[in-house]
Design a protein around this motif. Structure first.
Motif, PDB file in Angstrom:
ATOM      1  N   SER A  14       0.829  -1.203   0.000  1.00  0.00           N
ATOM      2  CA  SER A  14       0.000   0.000   0.000  1.00  0.00           C
ATOM      3  C   SER A  14       0.868   1.260   0.000  1.00  0.00           C
ATOM      4  O   SER A  14       1.682   1.447   0.917  1.00  0.00           O
ATOM      5  CB  SER A  14      -0.898   0.005   1.231  1.00  0.00           C
ATOM      6  N   PRO A  15       0.700   2.131  -0.984  1.00  0.00           N
ATOM      7  CA  PRO A  15       1.478   3.369  -1.009  1.00  0.00           C
ATOM      8  C   PRO A  15       1.287   4.228   0.240  1.00  0.00           C
ATOM      9  O   PRO A  15       2.217   4.910   0.672  1.00  0.00           O
ATOM     10  CB  PRO A  15       0.956   4.098  -2.247  1.00  0.00           C
ATOM     11  N   GLU A  16       0.099   4.179   0.841  1.00  0.00           N
ATOM     12  CA  GLU A  16      -0.167   5.009   2.018  1.00  0.00           C
ATOM     13  C   GLU A  16       0.779   4.694   3.172  1.00  0.00           C
ATOM     14  O   GLU A  16       1.025   5.539   4.034  1.00  0.00           O
ATOM     15  CB  GLU A  16      -1.623   4.839   2.470  1.00  0.00           C
ATOM     16  N   GLY A  17       1.316   3.477   3.211  1.00  0.00           N
ATOM     17  CA  GLY A  17       2.219   3.078   4.281  1.00  0.00           C
ATOM     18  C   GLY A  17       3.555   3.804   4.279  1.00  0.00           C
ATOM     19  O   GLY A  17       4.298   3.738   5.257  1.00  0.00           O
ATOM     20  N   TYR A  18       3.871   4.516   3.205  1.00  0.00           N
ATOM     21  CA  TYR A  18       5.136   5.235   3.105  1.00  0.00           C
ATOM     22  C   TYR A  18       5.029   6.690   3.566  1.00  0.00           C
ATOM     23  O   TYR A  18       6.045   7.329   3.819  1.00  0.00           O
ATOM     24  CB  TYR A  18       5.645   5.203   1.663  1.00  0.00           C
ATOM     25  N   VAL A  19       3.816   7.200   3.652  1.00  0.00           N
ATOM     26  CA  VAL A  19       3.607   8.599   4.037  1.00  0.00           C
ATOM     27  C   VAL A  19       4.131   8.820   5.453  1.00  0.00           C
ATOM     28  O   VAL A  19       3.842   8.055   6.363  1.00  0.00           O
ATOM     29  CB  VAL A  19       2.119   8.993   3.925  1.00  0.00           C
ATOM     30  N   GLY A  20       4.946   9.874   5.593  1.00  0.00           N
ATOM     31  CA  GLY A  20       5.527  10.222   6.882  1.00  0.00           C
ATOM     32  C   GLY A  20       6.923   9.673   7.101  1.00  0.00           C
ATOM     33  O   GLY A  20       7.628  10.107   8.010  1.00  0.00           O
ATOM     34  N   SER A  40      11.082   9.933  -6.574  1.00  0.00           N
ATOM     35  CA  SER A  40      10.858  10.971  -5.561  1.00  0.00           C
ATOM     36  C   SER A  40      10.767  12.317  -6.251  1.00  0.00           C
ATOM     37  O   SER A  40      11.630  12.677  -7.046  1.00  0.00           O
ATOM     38  CB  SER A  40      12.007  10.987  -4.553  1.00  0.00           C
ATOM     39  N   LEU A  41       9.725  13.052  -5.911  1.00  0.00           N
ATOM     40  CA  LEU A  41       9.439  14.319  -6.584  1.00  0.00           C
ATOM     41  C   LEU A  41       9.208  15.427  -5.572  1.00  0.00           C
ATOM     42  O   LEU A  41       8.620  15.189  -4.521  1.00  0.00           O
ATOM     43  CB  LEU A  41       8.170  14.168  -7.431  1.00  0.00           C
ATOM     44  N   PRO A  42       9.614  16.647  -5.897  1.00  0.00           N
ATOM     45  CA  PRO A  42       9.297  17.779  -5.022  1.00  0.00           C
ATOM     46  C   PRO A  42       7.827  18.164  -5.203  1.00  0.00           C
ATOM     47  O   PRO A  42       7.222  17.835  -6.225  1.00  0.00           O
ATOM     48  CB  PRO A  42      10.228  18.880  -5.519  1.00  0.00           C
ATOM     49  N   PRO A  43       7.246  18.862  -4.230  1.00  0.00           N
ATOM     50  CA  PRO A  43       5.859  19.301  -4.365  1.00  0.00           C
ATOM     51  C   PRO A  43       5.665  20.145  -5.633  1.00  0.00           C
ATOM     52  O   PRO A  43       6.495  20.979  -5.962  1.00  0.00           O
ATOM     53  CB  PRO A  43       5.617  20.152  -3.120  1.00  0.00           C
ATOM     54  N   GLY A  44       4.597  19.892  -6.351  1.00  0.00           N
ATOM     55  CA  GLY A  44       4.271  20.673  -7.542  1.00  0.00           C
ATOM     56  C   GLY A  44       5.093  20.355  -8.771  1.00  0.00           C
ATOM     57  O   GLY A  44       5.017  21.078  -9.761  1.00  0.00           O
ATOM     58  N   ASN A  57       5.573   6.372  -6.801  1.00  0.00           N
ATOM     59  CA  ASN A  57       5.932   7.790  -6.790  1.00  0.00           C
ATOM     60  C   ASN A  57       5.803   8.341  -5.377  1.00  0.00           C
ATOM     61  O   ASN A  57       4.833   8.035  -4.681  1.00  0.00           O
ATOM     62  CB  ASN A  57       4.970   8.576  -7.692  1.00  0.00           C
ATOM     63  N   PHE A  58       6.769   9.164  -4.986  1.00  0.00           N
ATOM     64  CA  PHE A  58       6.728   9.852  -3.703  1.00  0.00           C
ATOM     65  C   PHE A  58       6.775  11.349  -3.939  1.00  0.00           C
ATOM     66  O   PHE A  58       7.597  11.827  -4.726  1.00  0.00           O
ATOM     67  CB  PHE A  58       7.942   9.511  -2.833  1.00  0.00           C
ATOM     68  N   GLU A  59       5.914  12.100  -3.264  1.00  0.00           N
ATOM     69  CA  GLU A  59       6.064  13.552  -3.189  1.00  0.00           C
ATOM     70  C   GLU A  59       6.763  13.807  -1.866  1.00  0.00           C
ATOM     71  O   GLU A  59       6.276  13.403  -0.806  1.00  0.00           O
ATOM     72  CB  GLU A  59       4.706  14.249  -3.211  1.00  0.00           C
ATOM     73  N   VAL A  60       7.928  14.443  -1.937  1.00  0.00           N
ATOM     74  CA  VAL A  60       8.771  14.619  -0.751  1.00  0.00           C
ATOM     75  C   VAL A  60       8.810  16.087  -0.337  1.00  0.00           C
ATOM     76  O   VAL A  60       9.130  16.961  -1.140  1.00  0.00           O
ATOM     77  CB  VAL A  60      10.210  14.104  -1.031  1.00  0.00           C
ATOM     78  N   ARG A  61       8.470  16.331   0.923  1.00  0.00           N
ATOM     79  CA  ARG A  61       8.538  17.676   1.518  1.00  0.00           C
ATOM     80  C   ARG A  61       9.400  17.610   2.759  1.00  0.00           C
ATOM     81  O   ARG A  61       9.158  16.771   3.629  1.00  0.00           O
ATOM     82  CB  ARG A  61       7.146  18.154   1.937  1.00  0.00           C
ATOM     83  N   ASP A  62      10.371  18.481   2.842  1.00  0.00           N
ATOM     84  CA  ASP A  62      11.253  18.548   4.012  1.00  0.00           C
ATOM     85  C   ASP A  62      11.848  17.191   4.366  1.00  0.00           C
ATOM     86  O   ASP A  62      11.967  16.831   5.539  1.00  0.00           O
ATOM     87  CB  ASP A  62      10.515  19.134   5.220  1.00  0.00           C
ATOM     88  N   ARG A  67       3.181  12.248   0.182  1.00  0.00           N
ATOM     89  CA  ARG A  67       2.150  11.577  -0.599  1.00  0.00           C
ATOM     90  C   ARG A  67       2.817  10.469  -1.392  1.00  0.00           C
ATOM     91  O   ARG A  67       3.970  10.609  -1.809  1.00  0.00           O
ATOM     92  CB  ARG A  67       1.492  12.589  -1.544  1.00  0.00           C
ATOM     93  N   ALA A  68       2.115   9.381  -1.596  1.00  0.00           N
ATOM     94  CA  ALA A  68       2.664   8.260  -2.385  1.00  0.00           C
ATOM     95  C   ALA A  68       1.556   7.671  -3.244  1.00  0.00           C
ATOM     96  O   ALA A  68       0.409   7.584  -2.811  1.00  0.00           O
ATOM     97  CB  ALA A  68       3.246   7.194  -1.464  1.00  0.00           C
ATOM     98  N   TRP A  69       1.908   7.290  -4.491  1.00  0.00           N
ATOM     99  CA  TRP A  69       0.927   6.689  -5.388  1.00  0.00           C
ATOM    100  C   TRP A  69       1.626   5.782  -6.391  1.00  0.00           C
ATOM    101  O   TRP A  69       2.819   5.941  -6.664  1.00  0.00           O
ATOM    102  CB  TRP A  69       0.081   7.760  -6.076  1.00  0.00           C
ATOM    103  N   LYS A  70       0.854   4.846  -6.917  1.00  0.00           N
ATOM    104  CA  LYS A  70       1.369   3.888  -7.907  1.00  0.00           C
ATOM    105  C   LYS A  70       1.389   4.524  -9.280  1.00  0.00           C
ATOM    106  O   LYS A  70       0.618   5.417  -9.577  1.00  0.00           O
ATOM    107  CB  LYS A  70       0.458   2.665  -7.979  1.00  0.00           C
ATOM    108  N   GLY A  71       2.268   3.996 -10.125  1.00  0.00           N
ATOM    109  CA  GLY A  71       2.251   4.326 -11.530  1.00  0.00           C
ATOM    110  C   GLY A  71       3.245   5.317 -11.946  1.00  0.00           C
ATOM    111  O   GLY A  71       3.401   5.772 -13.008  1.00  0.00           O
TER     112      GLY A  71
END
Length: 71
Positions: A14-20, A40-44, A57-62, A67-71
């Motif tokens: 589950s991608p949600e398990g990576y958040v945080g 890994s991607l910056p916001p926006g 895919n990971f959106e990484v902040r600080d 956020r994490a999602w498949k594809g």
């Protein structure tokens, strides 16, 4: 007629398990769990929207996954 190729299987994860999580740790963990590509991607960030089986895919902040999602 040529056969339609079978896309690679995705991990049952589950991608949600990576958040945080800390981004480097999350990337390592995702690869250990079988994701063939971890992005890994910056916001926006401007990204392509094609779906790729086996990519996470990971959106990484600080330094943390926001956020994490498949594809």
């Amino acid at each position: 007629m040529a056969q339609i190729p079978t896309p690679p299987a995705e991990p049952q994860d589950s991608p949600e398990g990576y958040v945080g999580l800390d981004a480097p740790h999350a990337e390592r963990l995702a690869r250990e769990r079988g994701w063939s590509t971890v992005r890994s991607l910056p916001p926006g960030a401007i990204i392509t929207m094609e779906y790729r089986a086996g990519r996470l895919n990971f959106e990484v902040r600080d330094g943390r996954v926001a956020r994490a999602w498949k594809g």
